[in-house]
Design an enzyme around this catalytic site. Structure first.
Site, short mmCIF file in Angstrom:
data_model
loop_
_atom_site.label_atom_id
_atom_site.label_comp_id
_atom_site.label_asym_id
_atom_site.label_seq_id
_atom_site.Cartn_x
_atom_site.Cartn_y
_atom_site.Cartn_z
CD1 TRP A 220 -9.16 22.16 -40.67
CD2 TRP A 220 -8.48 23.79 -42.07
NE1 TRP A 220 -9.91 23.30 -40.40
CE2 TRP A 220 -9.52 24.30 -41.25
CE3 TRP A 220 -7.91 24.62 -43.04
CZ2 TRP A 220 -9.97 25.62 -41.35
CZ3 TRP A 220 -8.37 25.93 -43.16
CH2 TRP A 220 -9.39 26.42 -42.32
CE1 TYR A 224 -14.14 26.49 -42.81
CE2 TYR A 224 -13.38 27.66 -44.76
CZ TYR A 224 -14.07 27.65 -43.56
OH TYR A 224 -14.69 28.79 -43.11
CG ASP A 240 -11.42 22.98 -37.06
OD1 ASP A 240 -11.05 23.87 -37.83
OD2 ASP A 240 -11.99 23.22 -35.97
#
Length: 285
Positions: A220, A224, A240
């Site tokens: 994640w 990101y 997410d």
């Protein structure tokens, strides 16, 4: 100065995104104006961006005028002003699940970053906590370790702390879980020592591999950072919870494997698909 972009542009969505994440003393949103400090090659700067009458207006206050072009480029990356909404809509707009979201908000941008290292630090602060909690944690760092800025106006008064400053900290001194503090300091050390590059010229695959090799950096966080710091338009953040919950509300799969398979059809704009899902209404309209 007015900054050019490809219309349409969802200015209110950009402002709402930036406002929810604005780090106290470093950033602020007042009405239709966004301000923040910048750490530049020759000194500090403060940028003020106004969204008025369909235009994006940029006003700079700089220690050194030589940083003007670099400051504008950072603003463009932050606001994703070089995006091609028509190309995104050509793929996502025809999708049965995403099509209504694209039609309701044409020109939605994927907010980027004025500084890749800062964005990565903020991503670590956001691990497994709410947006508000991550903002509060970033504000504490800025208050404790950010350098003062006396440019522009409003409530912008500090630079976000440099990676060299954060790399020198004892993780035990940081007011956060031990594992997250260790991940933050380790990330900053890799950035400060040049083992990890997150500037616009960085190789995305190399950066992603270097990120995932760091303790405490999972898919994640790495995804990101790739999306927002490296400007990768094709990241689907299936890990997410917000993305998965939005998929479920819209009648899509909640299983990660099934969601990844569905998202194959959204390439090469899966970052925009993630953004549309993040900003989808809580109830389908």
């Amino acid at each position: 100065m007015d900054l050019p972009f490809h219309a349409p542009l969802q200015a209110r969505a950009l402002l709402d995104w930036l406002s929810a994440r604005a780090v106290p003393r470093v950033e602020e949103v007042v009405g239709a104006t966004y301000r923040r400090s910048l750490r530049l090659n020759h000194g500090a700067g403060v940028v003020e961006i106004g969204f008025e009458d369909g235009a994006v207006r940029c006003r700079l206050s700089l220690d050194d005028a030589r940083d003007a072009d670099a400051a504008v480029e950072r603003v463009r990356r932050l606001l994703d002003l070089d995006a091609d909404p028509a190309a995104v809509a050509a793929v996502l707009g025809r999708d049965p699940l995403l099509g209504p979201l694209v039609a309701a908000a044409p020109g939605l941008r994927v907010p980027g970053a004025v500084d890749g290292a800062e964005l990565a630090v903020r991503a670590v602060l956001g691990q497994q906590v709410s947006v508000a909690a991550a903002r509060t944690a970033a504000g504490r760092l800025a208050a404790s370790y950010g350098e003062r800025v006396a440019l522009g106006g409003g409530g912008v008064a500090a630079l976000f702390p440099s990676v060299s400053t954060l790399a020198a900290l004892d993780p035990a001194s940081l007011p956060m879980p031990r594992a997250r503090a260790g991940a933050l300091v380790g990330l900053c050390r890799a950035l400060a020592e040049g083992d990890l590059r997150l500037d616009p010229g960085a190789d995305r695959d190399e950066a992603l591999g270097a990120l995932l090799a760091l303790p405490g950096i999972g898919p994640w966080t790495a995804g990101y950072v790739a999306m927002r710091a490296l400007g990768d338009p094709d990241v689907f953040l299936v890990e997410d919870l917000g993305v998965r919950h939005a998929l479920a509300r819209l009648g899509g799969p909640s299983d990660q494997r099934e969601a990844r398979a569905l998202a194959q059809a959204w390439a090469p704009w899966r970052s925009y698909a993630s953004q549309y899902l993040w900003q989808a209404p809580s109830r389908p309209t």
